[in-house]
Motif scaffolding. Structure first.
Motif, short mmCIF file in Angstrom:
data_model
loop_
_atom_site.label_atom_id
_atom_site.label_comp_id
_atom_site.label_asym_id
_atom_site.label_seq_id
_atom_site.Cartn_x
_atom_site.Cartn_y
_atom_site.Cartn_z
N PRO A 369 0.82 -1.21 0.00
CA PRO A 369 0.00 0.00 0.00
C PRO A 369 0.86 1.26 0.00
CG PRO A 369 0.08 -0.95 2.19
CD PRO A 369 0.77 -1.93 1.30
N PRO A 370 0.28 2.39 -0.43
CA PRO A 370 1.04 3.65 -0.41
C PRO A 370 1.28 4.10 1.03
CG PRO A 370 -1.26 4.05 -0.98
CD PRO A 370 -1.08 2.55 -0.96
N SER A 371 2.05 5.11 1.18
CA SER A 371 2.37 5.61 2.51
C SER A 371 2.07 7.10 2.58
CB SER A 371 3.85 5.36 2.82
OG SER A 371 4.15 5.70 4.15
N GLY A 372 1.80 7.57 3.80
CA GLY A 372 1.56 8.99 3.99
C GLY A 372 0.20 9.45 3.46
N PRO A 373 0.12 10.68 2.98
CA PRO A 373 -1.15 11.24 2.48
C PRO A 373 -1.82 10.40 1.39
CG PRO A 373 0.45 12.98 2.78
CD PRO A 373 1.19 11.71 3.01
N PRO A 374 -1.06 9.79 0.44
CA PRO A 374 -1.74 8.94 -0.55
C PRO A 374 -2.51 7.78 0.07
CG PRO A 374 0.45 9.51 -1.33
CD PRO A 374 0.38 9.96 0.10
N ARG A 375 -1.98 7.22 1.18
CA ARG A 375 -2.71 6.14 1.85
C ARG A 375 -3.99 6.69 2.48
NH1 ARG A 375 -0.47 1.58 6.07
NH2 ARG A 375 0.91 1.25 4.29
N LEU A 376 -3.90 7.86 3.06
CA LEU A 376 -5.07 8.49 3.66
C LEU A 376 -6.15 8.73 2.61
CD1 LEU A 376 -5.93 9.57 6.47
CD2 LEU A 376 -5.15 11.83 5.71
N LYS A 377 -5.72 9.19 1.44
CA LYS A 377 -6.68 9.44 0.36
C LYS A 377 -7.30 8.12 -0.12
CE LYS A 377 -8.56 12.04 -2.91
NZ LYS A 377 -9.16 11.01 -3.76
N ALA A 413 -14.50 11.55 9.77
CA ALA A 413 -13.19 11.71 10.42
C ALA A 413 -12.07 11.80 9.39
CB ALA A 413 -12.95 10.56 11.38
N LEU A 414 -12.12 10.94 8.35
CA LEU A 414 -11.08 10.96 7.32
C LEU A 414 -11.13 12.24 6.50
CD1 LEU A 414 -11.01 7.30 5.95
CD2 LEU A 414 -9.23 8.47 7.24
N GLU A 415 -12.32 12.72 6.22
CA GLU A 415 -12.44 13.97 5.46
C GLU A 415 -11.79 15.12 6.22
OE1 GLU A 415 -16.64 14.14 4.80
OE2 GLU A 415 -16.49 13.29 2.78
N LYS A 416 -11.94 15.13 7.56
CA LYS A 416 -11.30 16.17 8.37
C LYS A 416 -9.77 16.06 8.29
CE LYS A 416 -15.07 16.67 11.71
NZ LYS A 416 -15.47 16.51 13.14
N GLU A 417 -9.27 14.80 8.35
CA GLU A 417 -7.81 14.61 8.26
C GLU A 417 -7.27 15.06 6.91
OE1 GLU A 417 -5.77 11.13 9.81
OE2 GLU A 417 -7.68 10.40 10.61
N VAL A 418 -7.98 14.68 5.86
CA VAL A 418 -7.56 15.08 4.52
C VAL A 418 -7.60 16.60 4.38
CG1 VAL A 418 -8.16 14.97 2.06
CG2 VAL A 418 -8.24 12.90 3.45
N ALA A 419 -8.63 17.24 4.96
CA ALA A 419 -8.74 18.70 4.90
C ALA A 419 -7.58 19.36 5.64
CB ALA A 419 -10.07 19.15 5.48
N VAL A 420 -7.21 18.80 6.79
CA VAL A 420 -6.08 19.35 7.55
C VAL A 420 -4.79 19.22 6.75
CG1 VAL A 420 -4.62 18.99 9.59
CG2 VAL A 420 -7.12 18.96 9.81
N TRP A 421 -4.61 18.05 6.11
CA TRP A 421 -3.40 17.85 5.31
C TRP A 421 -3.35 18.82 4.14
CZ3 TRP A 421 -3.39 15.76 0.20
CH2 TRP A 421 -2.12 15.60 -0.34
N LYS A 422 -4.47 19.01 3.46
CA LYS A 422 -4.51 19.94 2.32
C LYS A 422 -4.22 21.36 2.77
CE LYS A 422 -7.66 17.37 -0.72
NZ LYS A 422 -8.98 17.38 -1.39
N GLN A 423 -4.79 21.73 3.94
CA GLN A 423 -4.55 23.08 4.44
C GLN A 423 -3.08 23.25 4.81
OE1 GLN A 423 -6.81 25.64 4.54
NE2 GLN A 423 -5.00 26.87 5.04
N GLY A 424 -2.48 22.21 5.37
CA GLY A 424 -1.07 22.29 5.72
C GLY A 424 -0.19 22.48 4.50
N VAL A 425 -0.51 21.75 3.43
CA VAL A 425 0.24 21.90 2.18
C VAL A 425 0.06 23.30 1.63
CG1 VAL A 425 0.41 21.12 -0.21
CG2 VAL A 425 0.11 19.45 1.62
N LYS A 426 -1.17 23.82 1.72
CA LYS A 426 -1.45 25.17 1.21
C LYS A 426 -0.67 26.21 1.99
CE LYS A 426 -5.33 28.28 0.27
NZ LYS A 426 -6.81 28.44 0.37
N ASN A 427 -0.59 26.02 3.33
CA ASN A 427 0.14 26.97 4.16
C ASN A 427 1.62 26.96 3.83
OD1 ASN A 427 -2.25 27.63 5.43
ND2 ASN A 427 -1.89 26.29 7.20
N VAL A 428 2.15 25.77 3.62
CA VAL A 428 3.58 25.66 3.29
C VAL A 428 3.87 26.38 1.98
CG1 VAL A 428 5.41 24.06 2.62
CG2 VAL A 428 3.96 23.53 4.58
N LEU A 429 2.99 26.19 1.01
CA LEU A 429 3.20 26.84 -0.29
C LEU A 429 3.12 28.36 -0.16
CD1 LEU A 429 1.11 24.48 -2.62
CD2 LEU A 429 3.59 24.63 -2.43
N GLN A 430 2.21 28.83 0.70
CA GLN A 430 2.07 30.28 0.88
C GLN A 430 3.28 30.88 1.59
OE1 GLN A 430 -1.66 30.63 2.96
NE2 GLN A 430 -2.88 30.66 1.05
#
Length: 440
Positions: A369-377, A413-430
């Motif tokens: 299986p994938p690891s990290g965010p891809p597994r979460l998705k 619960a998973l949708e919240k985790e995915v949303a947090v991860w996406k927001q974190g990526v967005k913050n890093v990019l900003q």
């Protein structure tokens, strides 16, 4: 000429005849296999004809003694009768011994193709298993005794096993249920193809004499032109046949041991599943699907605390294999499909003890299986699929039952985790400084 063993029916004699026509549905040739009926333990009489029983007695006499000795040494009642492959090999060896090396019968058997010199590593265990089982069935206790069967070395024994595996055909009922094994040097000349123009079947015909049935027939699926090669799907009748026999034995052993000795049961399933896969069995086929489900259950029950990445990933791969098999045989919306997908989604959603780091995109794409965010998705996508299946299988009006409602909570619960991860990526990019472009 056919040598073979069929449960309760054992072959003894055959001739070959050809037909000129090669249009679709015509029999290209038939092997007229005269079967002798005999009584097998408490099963039932297939024939009370004294003539048939007397005719089969000479070859069955040795088989009867071998079966009795095998049963005495069997570790359990479930293993008191050897597989069809072992019994067919036994008849082949006794006939070879009786007729001698100079007979046409033996020369035809020895002319069959052997893959001994090109065996894949994945095939070693299958060949070893059959070799040990055959030696035990024949009552051979030393290398010298092999010479009684015109085998002068272990290499000769492996050759016999390889020829059998490569050239064995499954004897089937008219509805294609496998009921035994047979060897035909004539039919073995047909090459395997995934796009066959002919098939090997035992259809039974009311026009044929019952004394000649069952007939092994090669039937054209379409018009075959002059000089065109005759090709058939033979995978089901060579290595697959014996892999299925071995797999069925292992399934019975592992099932009996799953509560008494789960470690031994897990070893059996772990060893046999790769053999069945390498033999060409699909995830939905028996006994691979049953072994995969049992293996999945054994792995999940044995997950330690604290959890390790390797064991979690093994459980996910096993669950994926069994879910793939179930999805292939059950229609969308079947509740069993939904539950299987839910089991997989929950495993994918478990926090990784040691997520893999430093993989290139190409390496990550090959990992399952994938690891990290891809597994979460993937966990979220699988959970959504599972809930959609359960909404059909258990009814949309009640939210897919208790399992569907539990999945809904997991999805939130998973949708919240995915949303947090996406927001974190967005913050890093900003926060990442943009490169300054200098104008010349």
């Amino acid at each position: 000429m056919v040598s073979g063993f069929r449960r309760y029916l054992t072959g003894s004699k055959a001739t070959c005849r050809g037909l000129i026509e090669s249009t679709s549905g015509f029999v290209l040739f038939e092997l007229l296999w005269t079967f002798s009926r005999k009584w097998i333990e408490e099963v039932y009489h297939l024939s009370h004809r004294l003539e048939c029983q007397n005719k089969d007695w000479p070859p069955h006499k040795r088989e009867c003694s071998a079966l009795q000795e095998w049963s005495k040494a069997a570790p359990s009642a479930d293993l008191a009768v050897p597989s069809d492959a072992v019994r067919c090999l036994g008849r082949l060896m006794w006939t070879r011994q009786k007729k001698g090396l100079d007979s046409n019968w033996t020369k035809e058997i020895d002319a069959l193709q052997s893959h001994r010199e090109s065996l894949q590593t994945s095939s070693f265990e299958l060949h070893t298993h059959l070799s040990h089982a055959l030696v035990r069935y024949l009552g051979v206790s030393s290398p010298e005794q092999l010479s009684n069967f015109e085998l002068n070395s272990p290499r000769d024994l492996v050759d016999i096993i390889s020829r059998f595996i490569t050239n064995t055909f499954s004897v089937t009922t008219p509805t294609l249920t496998p009921i035994g094994a047979s060897v035909s040097p004539v039919v073995a000349l047909i090459n395997h193809s995934c796009e066959p123009n002919a098939v090997v079947v035992f259809p039974r015909s009311s026009e044929s004499s019952s004394a000649q049935e069952p007939l092994m027939q090669v039937v054209a699926l379409r018009s075959i032109e002059p000089d065109e090669e005759c090709r058939a799907v033979l995978k089901n009748t060579d290595a697959v046949l014996d892999a299925v026999r071995v797999g069925q034995e292992a399934l019975g052993k592992a099932t009996a041991l799953q509560f008494k000795d789960p470690i031994k049961a897990r070893q059996l399933t772990s060893n046999l599943i790769p053999i069945l896969i390498s033999s060409g069995l699909t995830p939905s086929s028996h006994p691979l699907l049953a072994l995969s489900r049992l293996h999945q259950s054994l792995l999940i029950d044995s997950l330690p605390s604290p959890l390790t990445q390797e064991l979690l990933d093994d459980a996910i791969r096993a669950t994926t294999r069994s879910t793939t098999g179930l999805s292939a045989i059950l229609q969308p919306g079947h509740p069993v499909r939904g539950i299987a997908l839910a089991e997989l989604a929950k495993l994918l959603a478990v926090d990784e003890p040691s997520p893999r780091q430093g993989l290139t995109p190409a390496e990550a794409a090959l990992q399952y299986p994938p690891s990290g965010p891809p597994r979460l998705k993937l966990a979220l996508d699988t959970m959504l699929r599972a809930r959609n299946e359960l909404l059909v299988g258990f009814g949309a009006w009640n939210g897919g039952g208790q399992a569907g409602k539990e999945l809904r909570e997991g999805i939130v619960a998973l949708e919240k985790e995915v949303a947090v991860w996406k927001q974190g990526v967005k913050n890093v990019l900003q926060d990442t400084p943009k490169p300054v472009t200098r104008r010349s």
